[in-house]
Every structure is written in C-alpha cells, then in structure tokens.
Design a protein around this motif. Sequence first.
Motif, short mmCIF file in Angstrom:
data_model
loop_
_atom_site.label_atom_id
_atom_site.label_comp_id
_atom_site.label_asym_id
_atom_site.label_seq_id
_atom_site.Cartn_x
_atom_site.Cartn_y
_atom_site.Cartn_z
N LEU A 86 7.58 36.70 -36.26
CA LEU A 86 7.23 36.89 -34.85
C LEU A 86 8.44 37.37 -34.05
CD1 LEU A 86 4.83 36.76 -32.96
CD2 LEU A 86 5.44 34.39 -32.45
N LEU A 87 9.61 36.83 -34.35
CA LEU A 87 10.85 37.28 -33.72
C LEU A 87 11.04 38.78 -33.93
CD1 LEU A 87 13.65 36.12 -32.44
CD2 LEU A 87 14.47 36.35 -34.78
N VAL A 112 14.85 39.47 -24.90
CA VAL A 112 15.50 38.98 -26.11
C VAL A 112 16.10 37.59 -25.92
CG1 VAL A 112 17.37 39.44 -27.76
CG2 VAL A 112 15.81 41.28 -27.07
N PRO A 113 16.75 37.27 -24.79
CA PRO A 113 17.28 35.91 -24.66
C PRO A 113 16.19 34.83 -24.75
CG PRO A 113 18.28 37.35 -23.02
CD PRO A 113 17.17 38.13 -23.67
N LEU A 167 13.36 35.10 -26.38
CA LEU A 167 12.93 35.11 -27.77
C LEU A 167 13.92 34.34 -28.66
CD1 LEU A 167 10.64 36.32 -29.48
CD2 LEU A 167 12.04 38.36 -29.75
N LEU A 168 15.21 34.59 -28.45
CA LEU A 168 16.23 33.89 -29.22
C LEU A 168 16.26 32.39 -28.90
CD1 LEU A 168 19.15 36.49 -29.19
CD2 LEU A 168 17.69 35.84 -31.13
N ALA A 169 16.05 32.06 -27.63
CA ALA A 169 16.01 30.64 -27.24
C ALA A 169 14.84 29.93 -27.94
CB ALA A 169 15.89 30.51 -25.73
N TRP A 170 13.69 30.60 -27.98
CA TRP A 170 12.53 30.02 -28.66
C TRP A 170 12.82 29.81 -30.15
CZ3 TRP A 170 9.48 32.58 -32.42
CH2 TRP A 170 8.40 31.82 -32.89
N TYR A 171 13.33 30.83 -30.81
CA TYR A 171 13.58 30.70 -32.24
C TYR A 171 14.71 29.69 -32.51
CZ TYR A 171 13.66 31.76 -37.17
OH TYR A 171 13.59 31.65 -38.54
N ALA A 181 2.17 31.61 -24.27
CA ALA A 181 2.33 31.26 -22.86
C ALA A 181 3.40 32.09 -22.16
CB ALA A 181 2.67 29.77 -22.73
N ALA A 182 4.53 32.34 -22.84
CA ALA A 182 5.67 32.95 -22.14
C ALA A 182 6.21 34.22 -22.80
CB ALA A 182 6.80 31.93 -22.04
N LEU A 183 5.81 34.49 -24.04
CA LEU A 183 6.34 35.66 -24.74
C LEU A 183 5.23 36.66 -25.08
CD1 LEU A 183 8.71 33.77 -27.22
CD2 LEU A 183 9.33 34.86 -25.05
N PHE A 184 4.13 36.58 -24.37
CA PHE A 184 2.97 37.44 -24.64
C PHE A 184 3.25 38.82 -24.07
CE2 PHE A 184 -1.68 38.39 -24.35
CZ PHE A 184 -2.05 37.97 -25.62
#
Length: 191
Positions: free
Chosen positions: A42-43, A52-53, A55-59, A108-111
């Motif tokens: 998914l990343l 990207v920040p 996305l990286l925070a989520w991963y 919720a937040a990365l759609f």
Amino acid sequence: MKAQTPLELSVGAERVDAARIGALFAVAKAVYATTLAAGAVLLALLWGAVPVPALLAWYGALLVLVAARMALHRAHSAQPARRTPRQWETRFAAGALAAGVLWAVPPAALFPAADPLLQMAVILVVGGAVIGAAGAYAASPLSFYGFCLPPILALAVQLALQAGRTYPLLALLVLVFAAAMVRVYRDMHAN
C-alpha cells in the motif's frame, strides 16, 4: 458418571481458554508478516498520490505496533503461565484493536481523492487485511471485533462521503458484507 465440582469445571474452562489463546498466538506470526507486506504494498501504491510524510508516519506506526505485538508474542511463548489466558487475550486484543485503528487510517486519511484506481487499491488492501484478520482472530471475540470494525467503518464512511451514485452504494455493500461477516462469526461461536 458423577457431576463435576465447580472447581473441576473452572479448571476445565481454564484449559479451554488456554488452548484458545494458544491458538490465537500460534497464527499471529503470519499475521505480523502479512501486515508488514500488505502495508509495504500500500505504501508503494500510494507513494506520490498522497502526502508522503503522512504515508511514512502511518507505515512507521505499523512497524512500531508489529514490533510491540511481536514482543508480546515472545513473552507469551516464553512464559504462558505468567498470566491467565484472559489476561493474555486482553493484551493480544489491545494490539489487534491498535492494528485495526491503523488499518482504518488509509481509507480515512490516505484515500486518494482524484484516482479511482488507487481508491480501489486501498479498498482491496484494507478489505484483504480485514478478511485475513477475521479468520486469524476467530478464537477471540475481543480481537476479532477490535481489529475488524475500525477499518470497515472507515471504508464505509469514506465511500459514503464520495460524490456520485456509485460510492454510497459501495458503502452500503461494505456494511452488508460486514453484517454478514459478524453474523457468521456469531453463528460459529454460538455452537
């Protein structure tokens, strides 16, 4: 055959719980590996399509959570009698809930608002995580509901908020599938 005493019943229930929680931990390693692999895919899919920040925070949070869950796994493997089965289940379920909340973040937040194909990718990856967890966490109602409900609800809400006729119908479909999954789960545990 004589009736069992309350103590004998309690010991029997404790053994059943210990076996149930042992089964939960037994499948957990595959769950952790799959979590990291699905998260990495998914990343890669969302790279550049969402901030990207974020996305990286989520991963990164996913990595930290998997490390914490693996530490719990090692503690259980080393000394399962250190805690009661219910205590182990509560700790495991807290990790499952945290994982469910983290898997709710992509819808919720990365759609990706402007890319329907990437939206479908989010739905497939998150839906796959839920389906996998439903089977892996079947031994524990706390873990099953804790993991499955946050991403399902996030998917349904995100789809319902999208413009057009199709998205709200997809949101309804997510809820129908969720209701069916919960019904099957309850039926399995009723017998």
